[in-house]
Scaffold this active site. Structure first.
Site, PDB file in Angstrom:
ATOM      1  N   HIS A 146      -4.446  12.678 -30.286  1.00 44.57           N
ATOM      2  CA  HIS A 146      -5.117  12.787 -28.852  1.00 44.57           C
ATOM      3  C   HIS A 146      -3.823  13.405 -27.661  1.00 44.57           C
ATOM      4  O   HIS A 146      -2.887  13.083 -27.874  1.00 44.57           O
ATOM      5  CB  HIS A 146      -5.334  11.448 -28.390  1.00 44.57           C
ATOM      6  CG  HIS A 146      -6.028  11.270 -27.004  1.00 44.57           C
ATOM      7  ND1 HIS A 146      -7.394  11.618 -27.120  1.00 44.57           N
ATOM      8  CD2 HIS A 146      -5.682  11.113 -25.927  1.00 44.57           C
ATOM      9  CE1 HIS A 146      -7.983  11.528 -25.972  1.00 44.57           C
ATOM     10  NE2 HIS A 146      -6.628  11.240 -25.049  1.00 44.57           N
ATOM     11  N   MET A 171      -2.694  16.698 -17.849  1.00 41.19           N
ATOM     12  CA  MET A 171      -2.905  15.974 -16.455  1.00 41.19           C
ATOM     13  C   MET A 171      -2.212  16.971 -15.519  1.00 41.19           C
ATOM     14  O   MET A 171      -1.162  17.718 -16.091  1.00 41.19           O
ATOM     15  CB  MET A 171      -2.206  14.783 -16.254  1.00 41.19           C
ATOM     16  CG  MET A 171      -2.424  13.555 -17.335  1.00 41.19           C
ATOM     17  SD  MET A 171      -1.889  12.184 -17.156  1.00 41.19           S
ATOM     18  CE  MET A 171      -2.214  11.413 -18.296  1.00 41.19           C
ATOM     19  N   ASP A 200     -10.595   5.124 -24.717  1.00 41.12           N
ATOM     20  CA  ASP A 200      -9.223   5.675 -24.182  1.00 41.12           C
ATOM     21  C   ASP A 200      -8.830   4.712 -23.165  1.00 41.12           C
ATOM     22  O   ASP A 200      -9.603   4.678 -22.093  1.00 41.12           O
ATOM     23  CB  ASP A 200      -9.502   6.856 -23.772  1.00 41.12           C
ATOM     24  CG  ASP A 200      -7.807   7.471 -23.540  1.00 41.12           C
ATOM     25  OD1 ASP A 200      -6.720   6.800 -23.723  1.00 41.12           O
ATOM     26  OD2 ASP A 200      -7.873   8.796 -23.012  1.00 41.12           O
ATOM     27  N   GLY A 201      -7.747   3.992 -23.576  1.00 47.67           N
ATOM     28  CA  GLY A 201      -7.090   3.052 -22.506  1.00 47.67           C
ATOM     29  C   GLY A 201      -6.908   1.719 -23.006  1.00 47.67           C
ATOM     30  O   GLY A 201      -7.861   0.934 -23.188  1.00 47.67           O
ATOM     31  N   GLY A 202      -5.714   1.282 -23.065  1.00 50.07           N
ATOM     32  CA  GLY A 202      -5.324  -0.126 -23.604  1.00 50.07           C
ATOM     33  C   GLY A 202      -5.969  -0.551 -24.864  1.00 50.07           C
ATOM     34  O   GLY A 202      -6.212  -1.708 -25.103  1.00 50.07           O
ATOM     35  N   MET A 221      -7.516  15.895 -18.133  1.00 48.24           N
ATOM     36  CA  MET A 221      -7.689  15.204 -16.769  1.00 48.24           C
ATOM     37  C   MET A 221      -7.168  16.397 -15.558  1.00 48.24           C
ATOM     38  O   MET A 221      -6.043  16.080 -15.151  1.00 48.24           O
ATOM     39  CB  MET A 221      -6.914  14.076 -16.855  1.00 48.24           C
ATOM     40  CG  MET A 221      -7.634  12.933 -17.650  1.00 48.24           C
ATOM     41  SD  MET A 221      -6.490  11.414 -18.129  1.00 48.24           S
ATOM     42  CE  MET A 221      -5.453  12.028 -19.620  1.00 48.24           C
ATOM     43  N   GLY A 224      -2.347   4.541 -27.717  1.00 49.03           N
ATOM     44  CA  GLY A 224      -0.776   5.264 -27.332  1.00 49.03           C
ATOM     45  C   GLY A 224       0.241   4.342 -27.805  1.00 49.03           C
ATOM     46  O   GLY A 224       1.067   4.468 -28.866  1.00 49.03           O
ATOM     47  N   SER A 225       0.678   3.282 -26.892  1.00 54.16           N
ATOM     48  CA  SER A 225       1.846   2.444 -26.993  1.00 54.16           C
ATOM     49  C   SER A 225       1.478   1.623 -28.276  1.00 54.16           C
ATOM     50  O   SER A 225       2.384   1.300 -28.725  1.00 54.16           O
ATOM     51  CB  SER A 225       1.974   1.701 -25.812  1.00 54.16           C
ATOM     52  OG  SER A 225       0.740   1.085 -25.255  1.00 54.16           O
ATOM     53  N   ASP A 257      -3.312  14.282 -23.874  1.00 54.46           N
ATOM     54  CA  ASP A 257      -3.649  14.208 -22.499  1.00 54.46           C
ATOM     55  C   ASP A 257      -2.980  15.215 -21.779  1.00 54.46           C
ATOM     56  O   ASP A 257      -1.786  15.298 -21.587  1.00 54.46           O
ATOM     57  CB  ASP A 257      -3.209  12.807 -22.036  1.00 54.46           C
ATOM     58  CG  ASP A 257      -3.730  11.729 -22.511  1.00 54.46           C
ATOM     59  OD1 ASP A 257      -4.946  11.519 -22.600  1.00 54.46           O
ATOM     60  OD2 ASP A 257      -3.122  10.659 -23.142  1.00 54.46           O
ATOM     61  N   MET A 296     -13.435   6.156 -20.485  1.00 58.55           N
ATOM     62  CA  MET A 296     -12.292   5.531 -20.165  1.00 58.55           C
ATOM     63  C   MET A 296     -12.086   3.927 -20.027  1.00 58.55           C
ATOM     64  O   MET A 296     -13.109   3.573 -19.171  1.00 58.55           O
ATOM     65  CB  MET A 296     -11.718   6.380 -18.900  1.00 58.55           C
ATOM     66  CG  MET A 296     -11.481   7.861 -18.854  1.00 58.55           C
ATOM     67  SD  MET A 296     -10.255   8.310 -20.185  1.00 58.55           S
ATOM     68  CE  MET A 296      -8.766   7.282 -19.419  1.00 58.55           C
ATOM     69  N   HIS A 317      -7.737  16.052 -24.106  1.00 61.99           N
ATOM     70  CA  HIS A 317      -8.468  15.264 -22.901  1.00 61.99           C
ATOM     71  C   HIS A 317      -7.711  15.911 -21.679  1.00 61.99           C
ATOM     72  O   HIS A 317      -6.571  15.587 -21.248  1.00 61.99           O
ATOM     73  CB  HIS A 317      -8.248  13.849 -23.100  1.00 61.99           C
ATOM     74  CG  HIS A 317      -8.836  13.255 -22.041  1.00 61.99           C
ATOM     75  ND1 HIS A 317      -8.203  11.635 -21.615  1.00 61.99           N
ATOM     76  CD2 HIS A 317      -9.713  13.212 -21.096  1.00 61.99           C
ATOM     77  CE1 HIS A 317      -8.992  11.010 -20.688  1.00 61.99           C
ATOM     78  NE2 HIS A 317      -9.820  12.267 -20.117  1.00 61.99           N
ATOM     79  N   SER A 374      -2.054   8.853 -29.119  1.00 57.06           N
ATOM     80  CA  SER A 374      -2.087   9.621 -28.019  1.00 57.06           C
ATOM     81  C   SER A 374      -0.624   9.776 -27.924  1.00 57.06           C
ATOM     82  O   SER A 374       0.421   9.166 -27.629  1.00 57.06           O
ATOM     83  CB  SER A 374      -2.383   8.827 -26.759  1.00 57.06           C
ATOM     84  OG  SER A 374      -2.040   9.538 -25.620  1.00 57.06           O
ATOM     85  N   GLY A 384      -4.698   8.635 -15.996  1.00 53.32           N
ATOM     86  CA  GLY A 384      -3.537   9.174 -15.403  1.00 53.32           C
ATOM     87  C   GLY A 384      -2.239   8.661 -15.624  1.00 53.32           C
ATOM     88  O   GLY A 384      -1.139   9.347 -15.601  1.00 53.32           O
ATOM     89  N   PHE A 385      -2.200   7.377 -16.334  1.00 50.48           N
ATOM     90  CA  PHE A 385      -1.252   6.802 -16.779  1.00 50.48           C
ATOM     91  C   PHE A 385      -1.418   6.038 -18.335  1.00 50.48           C
ATOM     92  O   PHE A 385      -2.586   5.381 -18.262  1.00 50.48           O
ATOM     93  CB  PHE A 385      -0.558   5.981 -15.880  1.00 50.48           C
ATOM     94  CG  PHE A 385      -0.214   6.610 -14.564  1.00 50.48           C
ATOM     95  CD1 PHE A 385       1.088   7.172 -14.540  1.00 50.48           C
ATOM     96  CD2 PHE A 385      -1.155   6.598 -13.567  1.00 50.48           C
ATOM     97  CE1 PHE A 385       1.474   7.877 -13.305  1.00 50.48           C
ATOM     98  CE2 PHE A 385      -0.728   7.149 -12.374  1.00 50.48           C
ATOM     99  CZ  PHE A 385       0.774   7.822 -12.094  1.00 50.48           C
ATOM    100  N   GLY A 386      -0.349   5.983 -18.928  1.00 48.27           N
ATOM    101  CA  GLY A 386      -0.341   5.238 -20.135  1.00 48.27           C
ATOM    102  C   GLY A 386       0.031   3.688 -19.962  1.00 48.27           C
ATOM    103  O   GLY A 386       0.429   3.377 -18.943  1.00 48.27           O
ATOM    104  N   GLY A 387      -0.352   2.998 -20.775  1.00 47.07           N
ATOM    105  CA  GLY A 387       0.202   1.596 -20.796  1.00 47.07           C
ATOM    106  C   GLY A 387      -0.394   0.563 -19.944  1.00 47.07           C
ATOM    107  O   GLY A 387       0.140  -0.520 -19.663  1.00 47.07           O
TER     108      GLY A 387
END
Length: 218
Positions: free
Chosen positions: A28, A32, A170-172, A63, A192-193, A30, A132, A61, A5, A137-140
């Site tokens: 990916h 927003m 997607d997420g974490g 959002m 992402g991170s 994002d 999700m 993606h 991401s 809305g936010f990474g990390g």
């Protein structure tokens, strides 16, 4: 498939950041709008520029509010997969068909609190389901294992032949969570991170891919 991401990348050097993960399967993106989610990132002009800067398939993606209006434009810009949120769509079937007519795969995303069962019939019109594993809305953010039953349900329907689609999470997603997502039935992993925060993003992509494959075959 691993989809780094760029939300976690350096926005001032997106072409270089795309090159840094050229062994990934998708990139990916994002999008927003500060309405559907309380954050503002990038939009169609950046996607158009990225399309010229990388050979990686772009996994957009959205959002955003009113995806019925805006989603087909991302397919026309060259995205390989365009995913929008069922919570924001007025006519998901027609929007999916418009995305496909424009040359991209169509994806439907569900937030952590949105049940999957009401949309199983609608998903026959889609190529990708994005579950999700954090609030969008936010990474990390921290991975939410409690949503994995939705991944399992989708995979059961794919195995039974009722659906034909990618199951994306997607997420974490990181070294300590990707195996659980893969065991549940996901086959596309947004990270992402875990990728862009690593000293060697290419090596991070390979490590995540190896863990996912091990969990799928184990």
């Amino acid at each position: 498939m691993i989809a780094p991401s760029i939300l976690s990348a350096d926005f001032a050097h997106l072409a270089d950041e795309a090159d840094a993960v050229d062994n990934a399967d998708w990139l990916h993106v994002d999008v927003m709008d500060a309405h559907f989610v309380p954050n503002l990132t990038l939009g169609l002009p950046v996607v158009q520029s990225l399309r010229k800067a990388t050979a990686l398939p772009l996994d957009c993606h959205l959002m955003i509010d009113d995806p019925d209006r805006w989603a087909p434009g991302y397919a026309e810009a060259g995205a390989a997969n365009v995913t929008f949120h069922v919570e924001a769509a007025h006519d998901p079937v027609q929007t999916a068909r418009a995305i496909r007519r424009a040359g991209a795969l169509a994806g439907l995303s569900v937030k952590p609190g949105t049940p999957l069962e009401p949309y199983l019939e609608v998903l026959k019109e889609f190529d990708t389901l994005l579950v999700m594993t954090v609030e969008p809305g936010f990474g990390g953010q921290k991975f939410m294992a409690e949503v994995l039953p939705k991944v399992r349900l989708a995979r059961e329907h794919v195995r039974a032949g009722h659906l034909r689609l990618f199951v994306e999470v997607d997420g974490g997603i990181a070294d300590d969570t990707i195996e659980a997502a893969a065991e549940a039935g996901a086959d596309v992993f947004v990270a992402g991170s875990a990728v862009y925060g690593a000293d060697d993003p290419r090596a991070a992509v390979e490590a995540l891919r190896a863990r996912a494959r091990g969990a799928m075959t184990g």
